[in-house]
Scaffold this active site. Structure first.
Site, short mmCIF file in Angstrom:
data_model
loop_
_atom_site.label_atom_id
_atom_site.label_comp_id
_atom_site.label_asym_id
_atom_site.label_seq_id
_atom_site.Cartn_x
_atom_site.Cartn_y
_atom_site.Cartn_z
N SER A 47 0.84 -1.20 0.00
CA SER A 47 0.00 0.00 0.00
C SER A 47 0.87 1.25 0.00
O SER A 47 1.82 1.36 -0.77
CB SER A 47 -0.97 -0.04 1.18
N ASP A 206 -2.21 6.33 -4.37
CA ASP A 206 -1.11 5.72 -3.65
C ASP A 206 -0.64 4.51 -4.46
O ASP A 206 -1.22 4.20 -5.51
CB ASP A 206 -1.54 5.36 -2.22
N ASP A 208 -0.86 1.28 -4.50
CA ASP A 208 -1.76 0.20 -4.93
C ASP A 208 -3.08 0.74 -5.47
O ASP A 208 -4.00 -0.02 -5.74
CB ASP A 208 -1.99 -0.82 -3.81
N ASP A 210 -5.67 2.47 -4.42
CA ASP A 210 -6.99 2.44 -3.80
C ASP A 210 -7.31 3.75 -3.07
O ASP A 210 -8.41 3.91 -2.55
CB ASP A 210 -7.16 1.24 -2.86
N ARG A 211 -6.38 4.70 -3.05
CA ARG A 211 -6.63 6.00 -2.43
C ARG A 211 -6.48 7.10 -3.47
O ARG A 211 -5.84 6.92 -4.50
CB ARG A 211 -5.67 6.26 -1.26
N THR A 280 -13.11 3.00 12.53
CA THR A 280 -12.13 3.37 11.52
C THR A 280 -11.70 2.16 10.70
O THR A 280 -11.47 1.07 11.24
CB THR A 280 -10.90 4.00 12.19
N GLU A 304 -13.53 7.44 4.18
CA GLU A 304 -12.88 7.86 5.41
C GLU A 304 -11.91 8.99 5.10
O GLU A 304 -11.46 9.15 3.95
CB GLU A 304 -12.18 6.71 6.10
N LYS A 318 -12.37 0.69 -0.89
CA LYS A 318 -11.97 1.97 -1.47
C LYS A 318 -11.33 1.73 -2.83
O LYS A 318 -10.68 0.73 -3.07
CB LYS A 318 -11.03 2.72 -0.53
#
Length: 492
Positions: A47, A206, A208, A210-211, A280, A304, A318
């Site tokens: 990640s 990022d 990988d 997913d953000r 979270t 989030e 995500k």
């Protein structure tokens, strides 16, 4: 090869596996679980963590990351099966040629992008005519080919890449931390590419993918980094607007973690949507999203504040590849009207209230010290009653399951003795969440205050954040480094 090592015991029990022979973005794994009806999924990824780290994510049959009690059950089964089931050295070598190994990545990707377009692209006829120039960086990760096809799926003009960061490189040579959440420091090469190309918007995944992080060029030549809370609000409002335009006013919902901004709650309350908060982490967020879907709700966004966004029902985790194109479409449509994203965000503040938040952390190298800090805050049930002269109205302790606001003093969210999480709600409406990170040596704080004017709200919030950190976390006592915040309204 970790994926092959994981596939080998599955094959030894006659279980088919989808094992891809190239890098994929993280969202492809939960999508495959959903699309192919798998009972589990595994993604090997470091990640956005430091390059020395590695690990993997586990997904259940609903395509969401595993949460309690399933993770505990798996841990127990591992301990009960420490003896190898077979000769794994030989088994791993034969994984790729096994008839139980499936690899139809191309077909899966076709389905992924087709569903993305059908459910989340609203202006494909006009998207190609946009003159908004956008820079994209994969942050030395796997995102570039997936982001390129995502943009093409929406009909967006090609983005400007950042050549030094566009290909996977596990050493992350151009950044100290490959995490766009770190802010402007991680995006210097992106800003340089934007200056050279005349772009005014930067999108960053990022490693990988997913953000999603977003920055926009300002009239003064500086860059505005949108917080994860702001990106979440922008996406939620955009997706709600599209539903209204199409006459979809039924059971709509938004899901967010408890440490994320309550601005999306204000949106949901005002526009007649359901809002749910969770613990979270996306393992909690998307399992709640799945539960809502079983009740007949259309979940527009699950997010989030740490720049993780799940738009619609494409995946149950995500997805930065999807979110970037949804955001780009929103920005392009605003651009066609002569409005930039910053101005639009400010108008949302005027409509739904000025929710000002600050997040940060104190580095705590010893996990035991984190426990000690929280134990001192509890003092056997004698929680603080005021901080910095601001009176505390409510205390919620998700470690021990205590909530002063409920009739039975029990929390409505699940409690976990294995993690430290304390929430302080003040008389003036400020909410402060203090929690130990589950993946990094950090003690994190999330503080939010809302009101009618951003200058006054910001000044009060900064004062409260500094008092909360100094009095509750006591960095000077524990010899922990942190820098007090300054009153800088430009961070809004």
């Amino acid at each position: 090869m970790m994926p092959g090592t994981a596939a080998a015991p599955c094959h030894s029990k006659g279980i088919k596996t989808y094992l891809f022979d190239t890098h994929v973005c993280t969202p492809m794994v939960p999508f495959t679980v959903k699309n192919r009806g798998c009972f589990a999924g595994m993604m090997v990824t470091a990640s956005h963590n430091p390059k020395a780290d590695n690990g993997y994510k586990m997904y259940g049959a609903n395509g969401a990351q595993l949460c309690e009690p399933h993770d505990t059950h798996i841990a127990d089964l591992i301990l009960a099966n420490l003896s190898p089931w077979t000769d794994y050295q030989t088994a791993v070598q034969s994984v790729l040629s096994s008839p139980l190994r499936l690899n139809d990545l191309e077909s899966l990707m076709d389905s992924y992008y087709a569903e993305m377009e059908a459910s989340l692209c609203f202006h494909k006829p006009t998207n190609p005519s946009s003159t908004l120039k956008i820079v994209y960086t994969a942050m030395h990760g796997v995102g570039t080919p997936f982001a390129t096809r995502s943009f093409s799926t929406f009909g967006h003009p090609p983005f400007v890449g950042v050549p030094a960061q566009n290909s996977p490189d596990p050493t992350f040579p151009t950044v100290a931390y490959p995490n766009p959440e770190e802010g402007k420091g991680a995006l210097e090469l992106s800003f340089q590419a934007a200056k050279e190309s005349g772009a005014t918007l930067v999108l960053a995944n990022d490693p990988d993918a997913d953000r999603l992080a977003v920055a926009e060029l300002q009239p003064n030549g500086g860059w505005r980094m949108f917080s994860g809370n702001e990106i979440g609000m922008l996406l939620a409002h955009w997706l709600w607007t599209k539903c209204v335009e199409r006459g979809e006013k039924g059971k709509l919902a938004v899901v967010a973690s408890t440490v994320s901004s309550k601005m999306t709650r204000a949106l949901a309350d005002k526009e007649g949507m359901r809002f749910e908060e969770t613990l979270t982490g996306f393992k909690w967020i998307c399992n709640k999203k799945f539960d809502l879907q079983q009740e007949g709700y259309k979940v527009l966004l699950a997010f989030e504040e740490s720049i993780g966004f799940c738009c619609g029902d494409l995946v149950n985790d995500k997805d930065g590849v999807c979110a970037m194109s949804v955001f780009a479409e929103m920005a392009s449509q605003l651009h066609l009207k002569g409005i930039n994203v910053s101005s639009h965000m400010d108008s949302l503040y005027d409509t739904y209230g000025h929710f000002v938040s600050r997040q940060g952390y104190v580095t705590v190298p010893d996990p035991k010290l984190t426990v000690d800090i929280f134990s001192k805050l509890r003092e056997g049930g004698k929680y603080p009653t005021a901080v910095g002269g601001f009176k505390i109205a409510q205390v919620r302790d998700l470690t021990v399951g205590f909530d002063s606001s409920t009739a039975d003093h029990k929390t409505t969210l699940p409690a976990s003795a294995s993690s430290q999480h304390l929430t302080l709600t003040f008389d003036n409406g400020c909410v402060a969440n203090l929690r130990g990170s589950g993946t990094e040596p950090k003690l994190k704080f999330y503080v939010e205050l809302h009101g009618p004017g951003k200058e006054q709200v910001t000044a009060t919030l900064i004062k409260m954040v500094n008092s909360i950190v100094q009095e509750c976390l006591e960095p000077s006592k524990w010899n922990l480094k942190w820098t007090p915040l300054e009153n800088d309204a430009s961070k809004l």
